[in-house]
Design an enzyme around this catalytic site. Sequence first.
Site, PDB file in Angstrom:
ATOM      1  N   THR A   1      40.841 -45.876 -35.346  1.00 36.17           N
ATOM      2  CA  THR A   1      42.218 -45.704 -34.926  1.00 36.17           C
ATOM      3  C   THR A   1      42.825 -47.044 -34.496  1.00 36.17           C
ATOM      4  O   THR A   1      42.119 -48.025 -34.345  1.00 36.17           O
ATOM      5  CB  THR A   1      42.209 -44.687 -33.773  1.00 36.17           C
ATOM      6  OG1 THR A   1      41.550 -43.516 -34.238  1.00 36.17           O
ATOM      7  CG2 THR A   1      43.565 -44.329 -33.262  1.00 36.17           C
TER       8      THR A   1
ATOM      9  N   THR B   1      45.983 -42.983 -36.577  1.00 35.13           N
ATOM     10  CA  THR B   1      44.596 -42.972 -37.029  1.00 35.13           C
ATOM     11  C   THR B   1      44.459 -42.578 -38.491  1.00 35.13           C
ATOM     12  O   THR B   1      45.261 -41.804 -39.019  1.00 35.13           O
ATOM     13  CB  THR B   1      43.756 -42.000 -36.171  1.00 35.13           C
ATOM     14  OG1 THR B   1      42.381 -42.113 -36.517  1.00 35.13           O
ATOM     15  CG2 THR B   1      44.211 -40.565 -36.336  1.00 35.13           C
TER      16      THR B   1
ATOM     17  N   ASN C   1      41.142 -41.829 -38.949  1.00 36.37           N
ATOM     18  CA  ASN C   1      39.882 -41.297 -38.449  1.00 36.37           C
ATOM     19  C   ASN C   1      38.780 -42.334 -38.612  1.00 36.37           C
ATOM     20  O   ASN C   1      38.614 -43.184 -37.752  1.00 36.37           O
ATOM     21  CB  ASN C   1      39.495 -39.968 -39.099  1.00 36.37           C
ATOM     22  CG  ASN C   1      38.422 -39.250 -38.286  1.00 36.37           C
ATOM     23  OD1 ASN C   1      38.446 -39.289 -37.065  1.00 36.37           O
ATOM     24  ND2 ASN C   1      37.466 -38.625 -38.948  1.00 36.37           N
TER      25      ASN C   1
ATOM     26  N   ASP D   1      37.441 -34.152 -37.909  1.00 37.97           N
ATOM     27  CA  ASP D   1      37.732 -33.897 -36.501  1.00 37.97           C
ATOM     28  C   ASP D   1      37.770 -32.404 -36.171  1.00 37.97           C
ATOM     29  O   ASP D   1      37.894 -32.032 -35.005  1.00 37.97           O
ATOM     30  CB  ASP D   1      39.064 -34.543 -36.110  1.00 37.97           C
ATOM     31  CG  ASP D   1      38.874 -35.947 -35.552  1.00 37.97           C
ATOM     32  OD1 ASP D   1      37.727 -36.414 -35.496  1.00 37.97           O
ATOM     33  OD2 ASP D   1      39.873 -36.585 -35.184  1.00 37.97           O
TER      34      ASP D   1
ATOM     35  N   GLY E   1      38.886 -45.800 -30.838  1.00 36.07           N
ATOM     36  CA  GLY E   1      37.499 -45.661 -30.411  1.00 36.07           C
ATOM     37  C   GLY E   1      36.898 -44.291 -30.578  1.00 36.07           C
ATOM     38  O   GLY E   1      35.879 -43.979 -29.964  1.00 36.07           O
TER      39      GLY E   1
END
Length: 586
Positions: free
Chosen positions: A395, A413, A415, A437, A487
């Site tokens: 991201t 993002t 991902n 996700d 992160g």
Amino acid sequence: MHTVRRFSSFLLISGLLASSCAAHAQERDKAVLAWRGEQPVRAKHGMVVSVHHLASDAGLNILREGGNAVDSAVATAFALAVVHPIAGNLGGGGFLLLRTHDGKSTFIEFREKAPLAATETMYQDAKGNIIPDASTLGYRSIATPGSVAGLAYAERTYGKLGLKRVIAPAIKLASDGFALTAEEANELTESDLARFPESRSLFQRDGKFYRAGEVFKQPQLARTLERIAADPDDFYHGKMAQELVADLSKGGSLITRDDLAQYSVVERKPIIGEYRDYTIISAPPPSSGGIVLVSALNILERFDLAQMKDRSAPWIHFITEAFRRAYMDRAEYLGDPDFNRIPTAELISKDYAAAWSKSIEPDRASPSAALKRPAGFLPLAPSTAGTRQKESPDTTHLSVVDAEGNAVALTTTLNDSFGSHVTAGSLGFLLNDEMDDFTSKLGTPNMYGLIQGPANAIAPGKRPLSAMTPTIVLEDGKLRYVLGSPGGGRIITTVANIFLSATAGKLNIQEAVDAPRFHHQYLPDKLYLEPGVDSRVQDELRDMGHTLDLGDGHWSNGECIAIDPKTGELLAGHDHRSSYGSAAGY
């Protein structure tokens, strides 16, 4: 007016262009380890901080031309889509948190959505086992992108200059190109890009890899940006939508024109919490960021961190125990609020946090497997378990404050790094792998090792749970901090680390951003430490019963702004973990 800019100390001078990436990494590590005494960039009128200096410059120029914080943030985000393909994006999604100078706050959510043809078990084989890489690599990992819709909506609703003006710097960067640093050239050699012909052609010149100092031009992307500037709706309902679906269908993507046509941006109320003298404004579901951040801070109110030394064993211990409990709740309760009833008020209540805090021992780690949630506050949650997989860079975050005091925290993002690694060939941009996700299988961790429950199961048109945590902090009702970071699952703890160090730890914003981070996410039961935590502190933590993991190096990339409460001066902390970002102000 004078422009104030600060690059990382080892950044982008011609003599470094030919340096090896190993040398860059060594220099970066030295800068991060020497975090005490670092000073922030200072400016009086406006400030932009992002992971790439060219994007920060684009946003700064917009501010100097009279644009507001939204104009600047949108310009910076589009520029990042050009100069930071590893994470900056058109083919992903994100969140924009805005607080205007008159005290109003809103949250613009343009998270990706599962395709209408998606199913709950689409990443499992006939025996119910997870299919390796299915949710993280290639065409079937792609969710319906929201970035173009979200950025266009933000500009149309809250900007001043209009989309054509703020997207112009990105078009020029794509058309004229920009010189690659050694680190950027090395990023483009990523092996999985070579698995997809369009990505291999665009980013790797069919195997003739770019070198440091070479100019990287993206004419197809420039043309796409020009078309978006002329009519962003074309991306979802017009010829661009048709071209995107045609490109993706060649590889078996589930994205259809109906998926694009039905995509919508949602404006939501932010999560609001109080921590001592501070008001926390942060991301609501489908982000877990705001709830987990506020929950952890609520738990910590019982403990006087200001009397502990920053990065001492007690400091790390108490904060870790708060993380452990907040992430346990994340695993079992959070998902898309359009598909689930999220017990938000209960999760961020002071009474619930006080009950949680009573289970924290001052000198002993709480085994995650033995944690028992305080009774009587929340509905019954299912039990999940699993193990951790690798952490991945992904991201990107940017922060902006303008001369009027409007503030934007914007996180976008793809991902994983380079997302799905799939490029829409005719349009010149990468697509996300956001389907990872979701909960691919109950009790099985995603790429960030996060355990997620049925509330985050895959469903058609659903938005996956996120850890993105764009955050704005007030002190006595006045703007004090603009925070955020990439992160993966560590975004929330990164933001908490920075905030607590800048407040209870009394570090300036640059020191707080650069200080070594620590992370715990309930399962697996490990305390992750960046390099720079004193070895004696590590021994004390082990004696308390913490299982330490020191193997991941540095993570995340905070790009943050503080406001001096006495003078109103803007103070920026650009993360030294990045070798090509900057803070730029005037």
